[in-house]
Scaffold this motif. Sequence first.
Motif, short mmCIF file in Angstrom:
data_model
loop_
_atom_site.label_atom_id
_atom_site.label_comp_id
_atom_site.label_asym_id
_atom_site.label_seq_id
_atom_site.Cartn_x
_atom_site.Cartn_y
_atom_site.Cartn_z
N ALA A 50 16.11 -7.85 -16.30
CA ALA A 50 15.33 -9.09 -16.39
C ALA A 50 13.86 -8.69 -16.34
CB ALA A 50 15.66 -10.02 -15.23
N ILE A 51 13.03 -9.41 -17.09
CA ILE A 51 11.58 -9.18 -17.02
C ILE A 51 10.98 -10.28 -16.15
CG2 ILE A 51 11.04 -10.45 -19.18
CD1 ILE A 51 8.87 -8.27 -19.66
N VAL A 52 10.21 -9.86 -15.17
CA VAL A 52 9.62 -10.81 -14.21
C VAL A 52 8.19 -10.39 -13.94
CG1 VAL A 52 11.83 -11.39 -13.10
CG2 VAL A 52 10.47 -9.49 -12.22
N PRO A 53 7.37 -11.31 -13.42
CA PRO A 53 5.99 -10.94 -13.09
C PRO A 53 5.96 -9.94 -11.94
CG PRO A 53 6.28 -13.34 -13.07
CD PRO A 53 7.64 -12.74 -13.16
N PRO A 54 4.97 -9.09 -11.91
CA PRO A 54 4.81 -8.16 -10.79
C PRO A 54 3.97 -8.83 -9.69
CG PRO A 54 3.17 -7.68 -12.43
CD PRO A 54 3.91 -8.90 -12.92
N TYR A 55 3.66 -8.05 -8.68
CA TYR A 55 2.97 -8.57 -7.49
C TYR A 55 1.51 -8.12 -7.43
CZ TYR A 55 7.87 -9.22 -6.54
OH TYR A 55 9.20 -9.57 -6.67
N TYR A 56 0.70 -8.96 -6.80
CA TYR A 56 -0.74 -8.74 -6.65
C TYR A 56 -1.04 -8.79 -5.16
CZ TYR A 56 -0.50 -9.45 -11.64
OH TYR A 56 -0.17 -9.32 -12.96
N ASN A 57 -1.44 -7.68 -4.62
CA ASN A 57 -1.63 -7.53 -3.17
C ASN A 57 -3.05 -7.92 -2.80
OD1 ASN A 57 -1.81 -6.67 -0.51
ND2 ASN A 57 -0.74 -4.74 -0.86
N GLY A 58 -3.20 -9.03 -2.09
CA GLY A 58 -4.51 -9.62 -1.81
C GLY A 58 -5.34 -8.93 -0.75
N HIS A 59 -4.75 -8.01 0.01
CA HIS A 59 -5.54 -7.37 1.08
C HIS A 59 -4.87 -6.09 1.54
CE1 HIS A 59 -8.07 -6.76 4.56
NE2 HIS A 59 -7.04 -6.86 5.40
N THR A 60 -5.56 -4.97 1.34
CA THR A 60 -5.03 -3.73 1.90
C THR A 60 -6.15 -2.72 2.14
OG1 THR A 60 -3.27 -2.08 1.75
CG2 THR A 60 -4.44 -2.58 -0.29
N HIS A 61 -5.76 -1.64 2.80
CA HIS A 61 -6.62 -0.47 2.98
C HIS A 61 -5.73 0.69 2.55
CE1 HIS A 61 -8.85 -3.32 5.51
NE2 HIS A 61 -7.75 -3.50 6.21
N ALA A 62 -5.74 0.99 1.26
CA ALA A 62 -4.65 1.81 0.68
C ALA A 62 -4.51 3.17 1.35
CB ALA A 62 -4.87 1.95 -0.82
N ALA A 63 -5.61 3.85 1.59
CA ALA A 63 -5.51 5.25 2.06
C ALA A 63 -4.88 5.36 3.43
CB ALA A 63 -6.90 5.88 2.06
N HIS A 263 -2.74 -14.26 3.30
CA HIS A 263 -1.76 -14.25 4.40
C HIS A 263 -1.14 -12.85 4.44
CE1 HIS A 263 1.39 -15.29 7.07
NE2 HIS A 263 2.21 -15.91 6.24
N ASN A 264 -1.24 -12.20 5.60
CA ASN A 264 -0.67 -10.86 5.79
C ASN A 264 0.38 -10.95 6.89
OD1 ASN A 264 -2.74 -9.03 4.21
ND2 ASN A 264 -3.95 -10.48 5.40
N PRO A 265 1.55 -11.47 6.58
CA PRO A 265 2.48 -11.84 7.64
C PRO A 265 2.96 -10.67 8.48
CG PRO A 265 3.52 -12.03 5.47
CD PRO A 265 2.07 -11.81 5.23
N CYS A 266 3.20 -9.51 7.87
CA CYS A 266 3.75 -8.39 8.64
C CYS A 266 2.71 -7.83 9.60
CB CYS A 266 4.24 -7.29 7.70
SG CYS A 266 5.52 -7.87 6.59
N SER A 267 1.52 -7.63 9.10
CA SER A 267 0.45 -7.10 9.95
C SER A 267 0.13 -8.05 11.09
CB SER A 267 -0.78 -6.85 9.08
OG SER A 267 -1.89 -6.55 9.86
N ASN A 268 0.03 -9.34 10.79
CA ASN A 268 -0.26 -10.32 11.84
C ASN A 268 0.78 -10.27 12.95
OD1 ASN A 268 -2.42 -11.20 10.32
ND2 ASN A 268 -1.44 -13.10 9.64
N THR A 292 -0.49 -7.20 2.24
CA THR A 292 0.27 -6.40 3.20
C THR A 292 -0.60 -5.94 4.35
OG1 THR A 292 -0.24 -4.37 2.03
CG2 THR A 292 1.81 -5.50 1.44
N ASP A 293 -1.93 -5.87 4.14
CA ASP A 293 -2.83 -5.13 5.03
C ASP A 293 -2.52 -3.64 4.86
OD1 ASP A 293 -4.88 -4.68 6.83
OD2 ASP A 293 -4.12 -6.06 8.33
N GLY A 294 -3.20 -2.79 5.61
CA GLY A 294 -3.00 -1.34 5.47
C GLY A 294 -1.75 -0.89 6.19
N CYS A 295 -1.28 0.32 5.86
CA CYS A 295 -0.04 0.85 6.44
C CYS A 295 -0.14 1.15 7.92
CB CYS A 295 0.37 2.13 5.73
SG CYS A 295 1.33 1.81 4.26
N ALA A 296 -1.34 1.24 8.46
CA ALA A 296 -1.44 1.47 9.90
C ALA A 296 -0.89 0.27 10.67
CB ALA A 296 -2.88 1.73 10.30
N SER A 297 -0.94 -0.90 10.07
CA SER A 297 -0.49 -2.09 10.78
C SER A 297 0.66 -2.82 10.11
CB SER A 297 -1.65 -3.07 10.99
OG SER A 297 -2.18 -3.49 9.75
#
Lengths: 434, 434
Positions: A50-63, A263-268, A292-297
């Motif tokens: 199936a072809i579906v839209p991808p995701y756009y991450n509104g807030h992160t600190h990638a490194a 909204h960054n539900p996991c980090s919050n 998602t916020d950054g991977c540290a949180s």
Amino acid sequence: MHAQTHDLLIRNVLLGGRRRDVAIAGNRFACIADRVPGDASRVIDGTSFAIVPPYYNGHTHAAMTLLRGYGDDRPLDVWLRKYIWPAEACLTPRMIYRGTRLAIVEMLHSGTVFFNDMYWEQAETVRAVEELGIRAAIGVVLLNVLGEQRIREAQARFQEWGGATHANGRVQFALAPHAIYTVDEALFRWCARMQDRTGCLVHTHLCETAREVLDCREAHGVTPVELLERCGLLNGRTVAAHAVHLTPAERALLAARQTVLVHNPCSNSKLAVGCFDLTAAWQAGCRVALGTDGCASSNDLDMGYAMRFAALTAKAAQGRPDVCPAERVYACATREGARACGVDGGEIAEGHLADALLVRLDSPRLQPIRHLESHLVHAADSACIDTVICDGRVVMQGRRVPGEERIVSEAAEAAEELYAAVADRAASGANVHR
Amino acid sequence: MHAQTHDLLIRNVLLGGRRRDVAIAGNRFACIADRVPGDASRVIDGTSFAIVPPYYNGHTHAAMTLLRGYGDDRPLDVWLRKYIWPAEACLTPRMIYRGTRLAIVEMLHSGTVFFNDMYWEQAETVRAVEELGIRAAIGVVLLNVLGEQRIREAQARFQEWGGATHANGRVQFALAPHAIYTVDEALFRWCARMQDRTGCLVHTHLCETAREVLDCREAHGVTPVELLERCGLLNGRTVAAHAVHLTPAERALLAARQTVLVHNPCSNSKLAVGCFDLTAAWQAGCRVALGTDGCASSNDLDMGYAMRFAALTAKAAQGRPDVCPAERVYACATREGARACGVDGGEIAEGHLADALLVRLDSPRLQPIRHLESHLVHAADSACIDTVICDGRVVMQGRRVPGEERIVSEAAEAAEELYAAVADRAASGANVHR
């Protein structure tokens, strides 16, 4: 011989419950039909997908992938002061480059084609984004603690880079004044002037903790939202990460100004800063994106997880299973998230930017396929995603990003270097944990 | 020629931060050492992997994979009465067999080797479990609404099957009196007598909704916990799913009786029935296992997700990032979950049942690998799991369960049949949605 009509053609792929052909020319969807005539430089048999839209991450600190799991489960101030900040002090530009590449591989695997980033050494982020074919808004970070010299350098960097086109337009530069407790009014006002002049995104943390709001009232006599309003920064090009602690009046103001709340539900939840009230934000008419916020949180960069967690926590918070339906939270992660950051993507529709995922119809957890949109929110994981198309180019196929083995091993090396440097720093008497 | 010393030998695999050899004889770990001498019938090169315990799912209704996403986002009574119950009325034994096989494939992919099941047509579940090599406690379901004849049949089935050994001991039979609002005291007391006699697990729903507690007080003059106590069912072989609405005194009683509480965080949130207080349960000394519940409400069977959701929601509920540390919730899903259901697994240690996962050390989201246990809770997904070993046998390798394409396609067929039957039933005037 005929000239190639399209650059990429996906034949016989499931789209909205029907089999369709999807043709891409350049970086846009050119034609979607039962049968697209003509030829293409590259053809993908879409029968299994199936072809579906991808995701756009509104807030992160990638490194911050390199800091994944470091200092978990500590009180917030211990985590920041004894783990995160000392480790960040040991980061080199090369580590940031390698950590960002790891982040991008993880994002592509989980279906994300854009991230709104706020981190140091932005030139390294640009390099990683250009190489791996993803999109990003890269924030030039501003904090007063940098000192006048480095602030001037950052401002000059924004003025130089902000006007140029990078990576075929996949990279936009943003201004990232860190937060109201680290940035003074003069610096916020400079951002507002630059935003007026260039139309750039301004990306900031806002009302993440109750403490931030209390301290702001004490220091400025207004709330953080009121402070940004006073500085001229509440508008449709400002992206406010977290926005956990808001009054109804502030929600109404943010809605009127069309400011984007991320909204960054996991980090919050992981940092236990409070719960963003998604239902109230929607009811007030606020624009909401997901991050998602950054991977540290967070501790990953998986927008699928962010969707599910947002939906489940909203239902639990309201005590009502009928709030936050799957299609609404799905829109936040796809088309609304794209628009929030000024990207004309997030929809499989002619004329839009050609960003898409091919998901495997034989994935066990996508059965029965008739409820696909629900499954993408509540049951899918990265194993369901076979192919990622970003800006008209195939950037992952067969669950493999070209070069990913080396990217992962070099990031692992960078992490080893980082934790060795942290240990050295600790041995030298600085107050850090390993 | 020497005889084969071991049946399966995993060489040079990462275990607790060190490279080890892990040897399995029959269905138990026989020898774990830096270098295991001798030979084995089968050798796996573990260089690319870490070996970790797999997951034990404390509560599910496996065949409900066919109902995944059906009637999502409706009020609880609408969801039950207009979607789930009418659809269940259309399920055939073959659909249940196929839905259960799909569930097992999904569980193996996400690292689960045991499920505590409560569903109809238990002979079909046994067949699926025997074929695919997983473990299960299969509950013979009892409700008064079945009527005397079918209750007597179910009781006879338990008495016949419960005494026999199935699937090399991988299958145990349990009694599954559904809940205090569907089972009368006489039937509960019969279960208690059978449990006394055979030592079987008794698996029931308990205190899932606030309504259940109110109604029970009204009907019986006691709470659901008190009712089970009165029937002699609070003991270390009783597994109570949900246990959301408890008083401190009830937690103390359940702890004293060593009754197992199964926390189903995703299902509780999706149905908005209330939040299980994990911190309070641990503080009271309760035994806690983790479960997914069935796919109609969860909507997947991924114990990794259940761990993460349990940890994040506990932190958010307490407003403290330092509660519910990763290793504690990890123990619930592994060794404590195994023990809760009487399975001597969940630890990679000599003498224990040989259940294990090999996770890929090159997974992007497991970097940096030094924080592996945190990542398994907070960042991993099924894509990180390469190999599943259950009862000493390799049941998934290279992310593939033997025969899974056919299992998925036959489940998809069964779902089509099911939804066609639901539509027929609706057309015939029964009050069901399609």
